[in-house]
Scaffold this motif. Sequence first.
Motif, mmCIF file in Angstrom:
data_model
loop_
_atom_site.group_PDB
_atom_site.id
_atom_site.type_symbol
_atom_site.label_atom_id
_atom_site.label_comp_id
_atom_site.label_asym_id
_atom_site.label_seq_id
_atom_site.Cartn_x
_atom_site.Cartn_y
_atom_site.Cartn_z
ATOM 1 N N TRP A 157 -69.337 18.728 5.268
ATOM 2 C CA TRP A 157 -68.246 17.949 5.510
ATOM 3 C C TRP A 157 -68.378 16.419 5.820
ATOM 4 C CZ3 TRP A 157 -70.524 20.264 1.137
ATOM 5 C CH2 TRP A 157 -70.195 21.577 0.801
ATOM 6 N N GLN A 158 -68.065 17.171 7.191
ATOM 7 C CA GLN A 158 -68.405 15.815 7.928
ATOM 8 C C GLN A 158 -69.557 14.981 8.276
ATOM 9 O OE1 GLN A 158 -67.044 18.259 11.099
ATOM 10 N NE2 GLN A 158 -65.714 19.158 10.409
ATOM 11 N N VAL A 159 -70.775 16.065 8.148
ATOM 12 C CA VAL A 159 -72.217 14.886 8.204
ATOM 13 C C VAL A 159 -71.825 13.645 7.101
ATOM 14 C CG1 VAL A 159 -74.245 15.764 8.780
ATOM 15 C CG2 VAL A 159 -73.098 17.045 9.618
ATOM 16 N N ILE A 160 -71.685 14.652 6.083
ATOM 17 C CA ILE A 160 -72.280 14.248 4.604
ATOM 18 C C ILE A 160 -70.941 12.285 4.956
ATOM 19 C CG2 ILE A 160 -71.481 13.328 2.531
ATOM 20 C CD1 ILE A 160 -71.924 16.625 2.137
ATOM 21 N N GLU A 161 -69.574 12.533 5.446
ATOM 22 C CA GLU A 161 -69.587 11.669 5.503
ATOM 23 C C GLU A 161 -69.598 10.719 6.665
ATOM 24 O OE1 GLU A 161 -65.053 12.401 6.096
ATOM 25 O OE2 GLU A 161 -64.849 10.339 8.256
ATOM 26 N N ALA A 182 -63.806 29.373 2.316
ATOM 27 C CA ALA A 182 -62.991 28.219 2.815
ATOM 28 C C ALA A 182 -62.026 27.312 2.525
ATOM 29 C CB ALA A 182 -63.496 27.724 3.904
ATOM 30 N N PRO A 183 -60.872 27.430 2.781
ATOM 31 C CA PRO A 183 -59.785 26.778 2.509
ATOM 32 C C PRO A 183 -60.131 25.608 1.935
ATOM 33 C CG PRO A 183 -59.847 27.312 4.919
ATOM 34 C CD PRO A 183 -60.607 27.889 4.397
ATOM 35 N N VAL A 185 -62.876 20.464 2.673
ATOM 36 C CA VAL A 185 -63.565 19.215 2.148
ATOM 37 C C VAL A 185 -62.761 18.577 2.001
ATOM 38 C CG1 VAL A 185 -64.215 18.831 0.264
ATOM 39 C CG2 VAL A 185 -64.848 20.904 1.171
ATOM 40 N N HIS A 186 -61.821 18.135 2.014
ATOM 41 C CA HIS A 186 -60.356 16.751 2.050
ATOM 42 C C HIS A 186 -60.321 16.347 2.501
ATOM 43 C CE1 HIS A 186 -58.845 19.887 -1.727
ATOM 44 N NE2 HIS A 186 -59.292 18.822 -1.704
ATOM 45 N N HIS A 220 -65.502 19.744 -6.585
ATOM 46 C CA HIS A 220 -64.869 19.742 -5.048
ATOM 47 C C HIS A 220 -66.117 18.818 -4.414
ATOM 48 C CE1 HIS A 220 -61.675 21.949 -6.204
ATOM 49 N NE2 HIS A 220 -62.557 22.728 -6.760
ATOM 50 N N ILE A 221 -67.003 19.079 -4.558
ATOM 51 C CA ILE A 221 -68.311 18.728 -3.697
ATOM 52 C C ILE A 221 -68.413 17.216 -4.412
ATOM 53 C CG2 ILE A 221 -70.389 18.392 -2.100
ATOM 54 C CD1 ILE A 221 -67.662 20.472 -0.979
#
Length: 630
Positions: A326-330, A350-351, A355-356, A384-385
């Motif tokens: 998710w960090q790479v997407i951002e 995972a929690p 993602v958030h 969620h994604i």
Amino acid sequence: MKKITSQSDYQQVYNESVEQPEKFWAEVAEDFVWRKKWDKVLEWDFHKPEVKWFVGGKLNITENCIDRHLKDKANQTAIIWEPNDPTKTSLHITYQQLHDEVCKVANMLKNNGVNQGDRVCIYLPMIPEAAYAILACARIGAVHSVVFAGFSSGSLVDRINDAGCKVVLTSDGSLRGEKKIDLKPIVDEALQNCPGVVKTIVFKYTNSKISMQAARDVWWHDEIKNTKPVCEPEVMDAEDMLFILYTSGSTGKPKGMVHTCGGYMVYSTYTFQTVFQYQQGQVYWCTADIGWITGHSYIVYGPLAAGATTVMFEGIPSWPDMGRFWQVIEKHKVNIFYTAPTAIRSLEKAPLSFVHQADLHSLKVLGSVGEPINEEAWHWYHEHIGRSQCPIVDTWWQTETGGIMISPIAHVTKVKAAFATFPLPGVQPAVMDEKGAELFLNGVEGRLTIKFPWPSMARTIYGDHQRFKETYFSTFPGKYFTGDGCKRDEEGFYRITGRVDDIIIVSGHNMGTAEIESAIDEHTAVCETAVVGYPHNIKGQGVYAYVICYEAPQDEEKLRTEIREMVSKVIGPIAKPDKIQFVSGLPKTRSGKIMRRILRKIAEGEMNNLGDTSTLTDPAIVDEIKNGAL
Ligand code: WTA
């Protein structure tokens, strides 16, 4: 080429592609640079089997992936490379830089004796050099055979020798999460049994202490130093071999699937553009490894031929933490994200805070590939994604098909959780019953075949056309048999249900059970083994091994560890059995065949409905196995 912008367009284009396939594909192929146009679009005979596309056409795929973009995209990023370690700098490689690097590597290969038609083994981590190496081979007409860098030396030996590779491209080591893995010693061990390899070119990456063998091993940085960033592309015939890529078979030996230049280029690019609806300027990320077909078609060739910006990620989803994807997407503002169900399932555990923590608003399209995606994972991914706004393209295809065959078209055709939905234009599936009759209606279940050629289908198994025929064209004569089961529901949506042969898919990787069995059998304590798959909530399928030992093991746990190490050594860590049950015998028929159906059921925990066991030589063994099941 007609754009597809609605479900009804899709239907119309699809119908045209079936009614006049040659016209359809000729129009698609017009969008590429050909040095000479084809004389004939298609020649085919599924009985021989023989398939040729764009017969007489001449081209070089790298001219399409690189040179033709230099006019207007020289400074656009072709590849964003994101390293394993997030504190290290990512690279933005422009099309001009890609051109120069590929040409340098191509010249380096030529200087090291690689000629057109020679086979080159690429055993590299997920670094830009792997992409350069692939394209450099294609540039000079050499045939690349990429071997996933997680495979062991034994697997490397089989693949190098089968393809008759002359040169190996590798690195000192690779990085995966916290681990540093030395690759060169694996190559050294392999090459003791590969007499045909004359040169190894080693990329210095991890600075591991490795040994270099004089005359055979040379350093990449030395060899590339004085090479020119210009190399004229070799003019190839459309049907010349582009690459060999190995996939597991039902028998132990991996199959070297052969893909050719013209058809593969046209189809991988067309499907990339169509399925993901890639718009110029978008950032596209496929998380596969370059060692698998998904990496070939949808990290390298398809996106680059389409002039896209493609992300190449060296790391893993779980390091430094479960938020890495998710960090790479951002970070790179990824618009299209394509991954495997096994990754989704592990990240789903995972929690949600991971993602958030990331801003995922750049995302427009999500993709899934490699195995059936279960409904729960589909919904999690979607909600969620994709913020319930991104379609999920569940893409069904195979190493053998070269490109996506059945899939939604993003933002155009309907999606349905856990369904690959509809065949792409030009793809003609047929569902067959066990007797070999085609099921024409909707609301049916059977075996999935394809009854008409498509441009990127594998042409043969390298060095074994007979096996190609037997594996894919004999079960249902006149049709290509995929090895998969499927359903077509009342509305005509396809759902792939999984393999119907002795191949299992573990974390998205295909494995032949026979291959794992023979690896386990190499342990001196082991007399006989049967391996089956069982449902695993993250990996999709897990590996369940029933093992007979010469003597009852003293320390079962110790032996289990040794067996796992053995498999890791012979094939690679991805094939390690999850469960090992020691048994005194296996359920066999009087003709000596192992009744895998029973073993599968027990591994699935289905102890009752085992079906008819009366034909077994020793029916009592079934109770013993049931009682000891793990
Ligand atoms: C399975 C990967 C269900 C299937 C591109 C196929 C899938 C095998 C899907 C090929 C999907 C791939 N839904 N099953 N979307 N995609 N498969 O050669 O069993 O590594 O035959 O190619 O993966 O795996 P391969």
